[in-house]
Design a protein around this motif. Structure first.
Motif, mmCIF file in Angstrom:
data_model
loop_
_atom_site.group_PDB
_atom_site.id
_atom_site.type_symbol
_atom_site.label_atom_id
_atom_site.label_comp_id
_atom_site.label_asym_id
_atom_site.label_seq_id
_atom_site.Cartn_x
_atom_site.Cartn_y
_atom_site.Cartn_z
ATOM 1 N N LEU A 84 18.764 -8.231 80.088
ATOM 2 C CA LEU A 84 19.994 -8.184 80.517
ATOM 3 C C LEU A 84 20.595 -6.901 80.206
ATOM 4 C CD1 LEU A 84 22.599 -9.419 81.922
ATOM 5 C CD2 LEU A 84 22.701 -10.503 79.937
ATOM 6 N N ILE A 85 21.277 -6.014 80.950
ATOM 7 C CA ILE A 85 21.970 -4.994 80.503
ATOM 8 C C ILE A 85 23.349 -5.270 80.821
ATOM 9 C CG2 ILE A 85 22.526 -2.514 80.966
ATOM 10 C CD1 ILE A 85 19.797 -2.025 81.479
ATOM 11 N N LEU A 190 27.518 -0.373 75.926
ATOM 12 C CA LEU A 190 26.520 -1.058 76.628
ATOM 13 C C LEU A 190 25.475 -1.815 75.601
ATOM 14 C CD1 LEU A 190 24.345 0.454 79.466
ATOM 15 C CD2 LEU A 190 23.127 -0.515 77.232
ATOM 16 N N SER A 191 25.405 -3.066 75.984
ATOM 17 C CA SER A 191 24.419 -3.992 75.040
ATOM 18 C C SER A 191 23.349 -4.400 76.020
ATOM 19 C CB SER A 191 25.664 -5.021 74.544
ATOM 20 O OG SER A 191 26.211 -4.635 73.877
ATOM 21 N N VAL A 192 22.285 -4.522 75.268
ATOM 22 C CA VAL A 192 21.080 -5.155 75.933
ATOM 23 C C VAL A 192 20.554 -6.282 75.245
ATOM 24 C CG1 VAL A 192 18.534 -4.536 76.559
ATOM 25 C CG2 VAL A 192 20.467 -2.778 76.709
ATOM 26 N N THR A 207 24.685 0.434 72.555
ATOM 27 C CA THR A 207 25.163 2.086 72.440
ATOM 28 C C THR A 207 26.478 2.365 72.895
ATOM 29 O OG1 THR A 207 24.329 4.412 72.768
ATOM 30 C CG2 THR A 207 24.243 2.885 74.646
ATOM 31 N N TYR A 208 27.170 3.401 72.193
ATOM 32 C CA TYR A 208 28.458 3.583 72.500
ATOM 33 C C TYR A 208 28.686 5.164 72.652
ATOM 34 C CZ TYR A 208 28.705 -1.144 70.500
ATOM 35 O OH TYR A 208 28.432 -2.265 70.215
ATOM 36 N N ALA A 209 29.916 5.511 73.286
ATOM 37 C CA ALA A 209 30.436 7.125 73.071
ATOM 38 C C ALA A 209 29.686 7.793 73.872
ATOM 39 C CB ALA A 209 30.646 7.484 71.631
ATOM 40 N N ARG A 210 28.841 8.940 73.007
ATOM 41 C CA ARG A 210 28.130 9.912 73.822
ATOM 42 C C ARG A 210 26.563 9.217 74.072
ATOM 43 N NH1 ARG A 210 28.228 15.522 73.777
ATOM 44 N NH2 ARG A 210 26.582 15.386 75.145
#
Length: 248
Positions: A84-85, A190-192, A207-210
């Motif tokens: 799941l993303i 975004l989380s996985v 992950t975040y930002a760039r």
């Protein structure tokens, strides 16, 4: 609180082009760059492999989301798949519209979503705004991806994309794995997650930002052209508009 938007640049950058060479000379330079591109591809593959080897964290807390099919738990969101993303979209309670930069990313989601289910991946979007506010904005933008509300749970706070009045008062937040100044009550990420055969759910990556750049197909196109992204270095996305706001 919303992030203050900086007015876009009014003057277009002048194009300072490189030297002009013959076709044979150009080919030498191009082959040199090709070697660097191949090395970058190998490095990217190695980083992706390391990402897949990260340890997991078991999720014991129950999150219940409000979605188009009613109430759903985090485990329900996998929709029969094991991966799941979740994209954390900046749309807080009471906002008149979603973040324009998140909207820029979201324009790329439906195309990917034709293919992701065929690789055992469910992709969806979560925001803290109530569902009715989410659906109003989604209808305006014409997106088809599944979008749920975390308004009644701690999901956004636990994954460090929503922040409290206390955070604002202290002028300190934890975002992108470090402490920094308060920017906004909502930020992107975004989380996985993975669900095993017994139904246990694990957090595998965020992950975040760039780190979200890889989701933006438009940037990949712009990186190919002579002017590149041609962005204001002080506010890189000030040129971006919601797709229904660009001038014809």
């Amino acid at each position: 609180m919303r992030v203050k938007e900086i007015e876009p640049r009014t003057k277009q950058n002048k194009m300072n082009h490189p030297e002009i060479l013959s076709e044979a000379q150009w080919l030498v330079a191009r082959k040199d760059l090709l070697a660097r591109e191949k090395e970058f591809t190998r490095q990217r593959d190695a980083v992706s492999a390391a990402r897949r080897e990260l340890p997991w964290v078991k999720i014991d807390k129950e999150y219940v989301f409000d979605g188009p099919e009613g109430k759903e738990t985090l485990a329900d969101l996998f929709d029969g798949r094991s991966q799941l993303i979740v994209y954390h979209f900046m749309l807080g309670p009471g906002w008149e519209e979603g973040c324009k930069s998140c909207s820029y990313l979201a324009d790329h989601f439906d195309g990917a979503n034709w293919h992701l289910p065929h690789r055992d991946v469910t992709f969806l979007v979560v925001s803290r705004a109530p569902l009715a506010e989410i659906q109003s904005y989604q209808k305006r933008m014409g997106w088809r991806f599944k979008w749920l509300s975390s308004h009644e749970n701690d999901f956004n706070f636990d994954y460090h994309v929503s922040f409290t009045k206390d955070d604002e008062k202290k002028n300190e937040i934890y975002y992108n794995y470090t402490k920094g100044e308060f920017i906004s009550d909502e930020l992107p990420g975004l989380s996985v997650f993975y669900k095993d055969e017994s139904g246990d759910v694990f957090h595998t990556y965020s992950t975040y930002a760039r780190g979200l750049d890889t989701l933006v197909g438009t940037y990949n196109f712009l990186d190919l052209v002579p002017k590149g992204r041609d962005e204001n270095p002080e506010s890189t996305m000030d040129w971006v508009r919601r797709h229904d706001e660009y001038k014809a």
